[in-house]
Design an enzyme around this catalytic site. Sequence first.
Site, mmCIF file in Angstrom:
data_model
loop_
_atom_site.group_PDB
_atom_site.id
_atom_site.type_symbol
_atom_site.label_atom_id
_atom_site.label_comp_id
_atom_site.label_asym_id
_atom_site.label_seq_id
_atom_site.Cartn_x
_atom_site.Cartn_y
_atom_site.Cartn_z
ATOM 1 N N ASP A 91 0.792 -1.232 0.000
ATOM 2 C CA ASP A 91 0.000 0.000 0.000
ATOM 3 C C ASP A 91 0.822 1.278 0.000
ATOM 4 O OD1 ASP A 91 -2.576 -1.171 -0.082
ATOM 5 O OD2 ASP A 91 -2.338 -1.755 2.018
ATOM 6 N N ASP A 153 -6.388 -4.817 -6.254
ATOM 7 C CA ASP A 153 -6.120 -3.459 -5.754
ATOM 8 C C ASP A 153 -4.682 -3.006 -6.066
ATOM 9 O OD1 ASP A 153 -7.801 -5.208 -4.285
ATOM 10 O OD2 ASP A 153 -7.954 -3.839 -2.604
HETATM 11 N N1 GLY Z 1 -7.304 -1.837 -0.900
HETATM 12 C C1 GLY Z 1 -8.228 -2.239 0.079
HETATM 13 C C2 GLY Z 1 -9.627 -1.964 -0.274
HETATM 14 O O1 GLY Z 1 -9.979 -1.608 -1.371
HETATM 15 O O2 GLY Z 1 -10.460 -2.130 0.611
#
Ligand code: GLY
Length: 379
Positions: A91, A153
């Site tokens: 992230d 993601d």
């Molecule tokens: N990247 C985590 C979410 O979209 O909840």
Amino acid sequence: MAKVIEESLDFATKQSLLMAESLKDQPDRLPQTIDEEGNLVTCNSAWWVSGFFPGVLWYLCENNPTDSLKYWATNYTKRVEDQQFTTDNHDVGFMIFCSFGNAYRLTGNQKYKEVIHNAAKSLITRFNPTIGCIRSWDYASWSAQWQYPVIIDNMMNLELLEWSAKAFNDTTFSHVARTHANTTMKNHFRNDFSSFHVVSYDTITGTVEKKNTAQGYSDDSAWARGQGWGLYGYTMMFRETGNKTYLERAKHIADFIINHPNLPEDKIPYWDFNAPDIPDALRDASAGAIMCSALIELSAYVPELKSKEYLVVAETQLRSLSAAPYITDSGNNVNFILKHSVGHMPNGSEIDVPLSYADYYYVEALIRMKNLLETNEQK
Ligand code: GLY
């Protein structure tokens, strides 16, 4: 539309300044969501959403560069600086590029650029060349079922790498980004171009081990935010590389979304396209905002008819989000802008709440649509 955009940006600015002030005495906290009693929930810089509120402030500052917006954007950006060295999750792209990326884009401050460089170096430590992907999550009790989990993601974190490849003239970053995007294109998608949430790889052979979900309704369902991440990710990868394969993928994802029989009239998706209780299922405003922003960008890369088709949906989404029940009233919603997002349904957390990333992609979409309308006017 122009009036809706202006009013919404004004409102977003008022809310965000109130939000910034509300945490002025907690210099290492950032807005995350709301709790069941209606109180603001904050996070520290290490939680994946930390960069979104600084990013909201920078976008609003781009729209109307007042001293107070600049002050708070700078202040909140500083709060996530330590994450540039984070190597224990993927992230870092979200955290640093939404905050420092926008900060550098708007100020040209070289100190911001250094932070972005460090973040890109941190992110590529998670790349495994045998698998051809960046690892999303490290080993933990909740992720123990997967040898090497990669989530859709993760496409979003590639923008940090593509940008860094250009800024620092270093193809190591773009090699990782493109290899990750290609591997994901091969393994994350179904025949209808919906995507799995989690694909896990065998760390010895590099082959796919499992295809599952963590945040969607089921392994085989189309988790709405995941479809948004894929759409945004491949649109961005086409912008950064000019590779038409990415454009084709983005178009297929967009077509899956906009033609889906379960996409409601207001074009804000249910939290999962296959949620069993549709039409009573909850909506996810964050997914709607991500899709909206991505569709506006994608509309610039396709022929006129297709472009119009995407823009009609994006405009509906933007109008929907800018009205009840999604947008809040002044000073309410603990100063977030949007209501009605879903964070993690299977976990029972962050359900039907405001989320800082819903606000981020909503404000980004407002600015993108504003720029598009201004460009069209000049033609
Ligand atoms: N990247 C985590 C979410 O979209 O909840």
